[in-house]
Design an enzyme around this catalytic site. Structure first.
Site, PDB file in Angstrom:
ATOM      1  CB  CYS A  97      10.020  53.007  61.150  1.00 24.39           C
ATOM      2  SG  CYS A  97      11.018  52.874  59.655  1.00 24.39           S
ATOM      3  CB  CYS A 100       7.951  48.454  65.547  1.00 29.68           C
ATOM      4  SG  CYS A 100       7.254  46.938  64.867  1.00 29.68           S
ATOM      5  CG  HIS A 101      11.054  51.764  66.007  1.00 23.60           C
ATOM      6  ND1 HIS A 101      11.923  51.156  66.886  1.00 23.60           N
ATOM      7  CD2 HIS A 101      11.232  51.130  64.814  1.00 23.60           C
ATOM      8  CE1 HIS A 101      12.598  50.212  66.262  1.00 23.60           C
ATOM      9  NE2 HIS A 101      12.195  50.161  65.003  1.00 23.60           N
ATOM     10  CG  MET A 138      15.765  45.948  62.825  1.00 23.42           C
ATOM     11  SD  MET A 138      14.630  47.359  62.780  1.00 23.42           S
ATOM     12  CE  MET A 138      15.516  48.433  61.630  1.00 23.42           C
ATOM     13  CG  HIS A 377       1.308  44.665  69.992  1.00 23.24           C
ATOM     14  ND1 HIS A 377       1.226  45.908  69.401  1.00 23.24           N
ATOM     15  CD2 HIS A 377       1.524  43.786  68.981  1.00 23.24           C
ATOM     16  CE1 HIS A 377       1.380  45.791  68.099  1.00 23.24           C
ATOM     17  NE2 HIS A 377       1.560  44.507  67.813  1.00 23.24           N
ATOM     18  CG  HIS A 419       3.732  40.065  67.319  1.00 20.30           C
ATOM     19  ND1 HIS A 419       2.784  39.544  66.464  1.00 20.30           N
ATOM     20  CD2 HIS A 419       3.734  41.408  67.098  1.00 20.30           C
ATOM     21  CE1 HIS A 419       2.242  40.518  65.757  1.00 20.30           C
ATOM     22  NE2 HIS A 419       2.801  41.666  66.123  1.00 20.30           N
TER      23      HIS A 419
END
Length: 594
Positions: A97, A100-101, A138, A377, A419
């Site tokens: 996780c 991304c978070h 997600m 990113h 992305h």
């Protein structure tokens, strides 16, 4: 086995049995914390034994953040968790996780998961979101088989607690991990194998802490090389001799492709979690230096290009573009070596800054700061190799960095959570050269003009938007010799979308896409997730390779498709291909062909 048979009737007997098991298997029983409820003990032991079983069978590396000592913050409003549960959840979070978070859970590609937001949502709401995912990218952790119901409940409770803070990482810490297994003087002076090196693929075996080098001509595995956990990218030296890979655990391996059997010749860890590595490309500096960027601590490290000896560490903590607010975790995302100057182009995620790092004198390092938009990113060069097109995820923008003049050439609004991977370049019949990106958060592909000389009216503007099957896309890809544009959607919760690939005819984009059932073609023997991820061309540009990615206890494969006929050409299966994800063709990676 004793638990399943029910032969142990008391918690004392269970405790004795598990301690004996741990001691027999050379595991330390001291950290195993016992709690009053027999049901809680049983649940903890089951989870613990499952982790032992999986890691023992696959010998997988893990993110060091899962074992690094941290302080468990207490939050009285959060649902109760035992220390055993908290540690198990922390391990899962950093492996699945944090990318991304965020390590501190402040969000980036994914939403922030700090207690001021999650406690108000409540455990039941969070469980549904974790289990079923969303079309915005997600993953559907439970319905895909990656997590069971108990693990989903564990994670829903964990993210309502305060995020534990990892320790810092210094130059001394880095040097302790530095290892040269084959010194430069002992390496080959010429190529010692018969492989067509330029058509080798470096494929990430995510959960085993390895890469597979696959011969693109014969489709056979050349070797499996131990690396860091969940290698994020593979990058080539400017000369094409050395392959550099970096794991999410911030471990870099330097692989010599000239050896009779290519293998790692040096390694180092540059932090606790990382994503990017690159080499110097400017004239007079080819292969001289290597740079790697860390997610934690937020910093980048410059190393010697022959040995990976760490030379300099630079922190990226600072103020966010626009708001000018301080951010404690501005992670280093994509990095590019400039072809024009002795510079590394370093994108800092949370602050939205691109740093032009002049490496001509490490003792007097010069850094030019270019502000664009937060959450920078991934990205890649346009076809001319002058403009670095980088996605600002949660700002829904693409920044064009002029690597020749050292300035922001444009900032383009696109779809939700772009992305691109490295993106895809092709010549549009109307708009000229364009660079494209897919999106995690919607079902579109954005085309952006990249030629400010011949097509000035379209330069760094979104000139077209293609409709795709759904959100959750990670990579788009094309090739100068191809008429096709490919897009995946591995994070879409609908298996019909995540297990397929779509392809567009560049000369007839209004026709829409064609869907190819890649996972079906793989003909795997079990019911794994079978996510299809990352189209990658061979050197010739007439084949496209896809990873069919299932869980580590399920069968996975590589599927090769003929780019012209769109027909299945080859399925590569091997018991060693465990959780294949990203794969990078040596020639295309070296020459920025995409």
């Amino acid at each position: 086995k004793c638990i399943r048979r029910g032969t142990h009737r008391s918690t004392r007997q269970l405790e004795q049995a598990i301690r004996q098991y741990l001691e027999l298997n050379n595991s330390d029983p001291k950290p195993f914390v016992w709690i009053k409820s027999a049901d809680d003990i049983l649940a903890s032991i089951e989870r613990f034994c499952l982790r032992i079983s999986n890691s023992g069978h696959y010998q997988a590396g893990t993110s060091p953040l899962t074992t690094t000592p941290m302080v468990q913050s207490t939050n009285p409003k959060a649902p109760p968790m035992s220390l055993v549960e908290f540690e198990a959840a922390r391990k899962i979070y950093f492996e699945r996780c944090a990318g991304c978070h965020g390590v501190l859970r402040k969000g980036a590609t994914g939403k922030p998961l700090t207690p001021d937001l999650t406690v108000a949502k409540g455990t039941d709401y969070l469980k549904v979101f974790i289990a079923y995912g969303s079309p915005a990218g997600m993953p559907n952790w439970q319905t895909s088989g990656e997590m069971d119901e108990a693990t989903v409940d564990l994670m829903a409770r964990y993210i309502q607690h305060d995020a534990p803070t990892p320790p810092e990482w210094s130059l001394a810490d880095t040097k302790k991990t530095w290892k040269v297994t084959v010194a430069p003087k002992d390496r080959p002076t010429k190529k010692m194998n018969n492989f067509n090196i330029e058509n080798i693929f470096s494929t990430t075996l995510r959960d085993t802490g390895e890469i597979a080098l696959i011969d693109g001509d014969t489709k056979e595995i050349i070797s499996i090389i131990k690396t860091g956990y969940a290698v994020h990218i593979s990058r080539m030296s400017a000369s094409g001799r050395y392959l550099f890979v970096i794991g999410r655990d911030a471990k870099i391996n330097m692989v010599d492709l000239w050896m009779a059997k290519p293998d790692s010749v040096a390694e180092v860890r540059i932090g606790l979690e990382a994503r990017s590595v690159e080499t110097s490309k400017a004239k007079g500096y080819k292969d001289k230096l290597v740079i790697a960027g860390a997610y934690w601590p937020p910093q980048f490290t410059i190393m010697d290009g022959d040995t990976l000896e760490p030379k300099k560490i630079v922190s990226t903590r600072g103020m966010v573009v626009g708001t000018q607010e301080y951010h404690p975790e501005p992670r280093v995302a994509s990095i590019l070596g400039s072809h024009y100057k002795p510079e590394f182009i370093v994108n800092v995620k949370e602050t939205g800054k691109t740093l032009m790092v002049d490496y001509s004198n490490l003792d007097a390092l010069k850094i030019t700061e270019i502000g664009s938009a937060p959450f920078l990113h991934d990205g890649g060069l346009d076809a001319s190799k002058r403009y670095f097109m980088v996605a600002a995820n949660n700002s829904n923008k693409i920044a064009a960095i002029d690597t020749k003049d050292g300035k922001l050439a444009g900032l383009t609004d696109v779809g939700k959570i772009p992305h691109p991977g490295r993106g895809a370049n092709f010549t549009h019949p109307q708009f000229g050269p364009v660079w494209s990106t897919g999106h995690l958060g919607d079902d579109t592909i954005s085309l952006i003009g990249t030629d400010p000389k011949k097509f000035k009216q379209y330069a760094f503007k979104e000139v077209a938007k293609l409709k795709g099957p759904g959100g959750g896309a990670l990579f788009v890809k094309s090739h100068p010799k191809s008429k096709n544009l490919w897009s995946d959607a591995p994070l879409n919760p609908d298996p019909k979308i995540s297990q397929a690939i779509v392809v567009y005819d560049i000369n007839n984009l209004d026709k829409g896409y064609k869907t190819l059932p890649i996972a079906e073609w793989a003909d795997l023997k079990d019911d794994g997730a079978k996510r299809v991820v990352q189209p990658e061309y061979n050197k010739a540009g007439d084949e496209v390779w896809f990873s069919v990615w299932s869980a580590k206890n399920k069968e996975s494969a590589i599927v090769v498709v003929d780019d012209k006929t769109l027909k299945l050409k080859k399925v590569i299966k091997d018991p060693r291909l465990i959780t294949p994800t990203g794969h990078f063709n040596v020639y295309n990676t070296q020459h920025d062909v995409y």
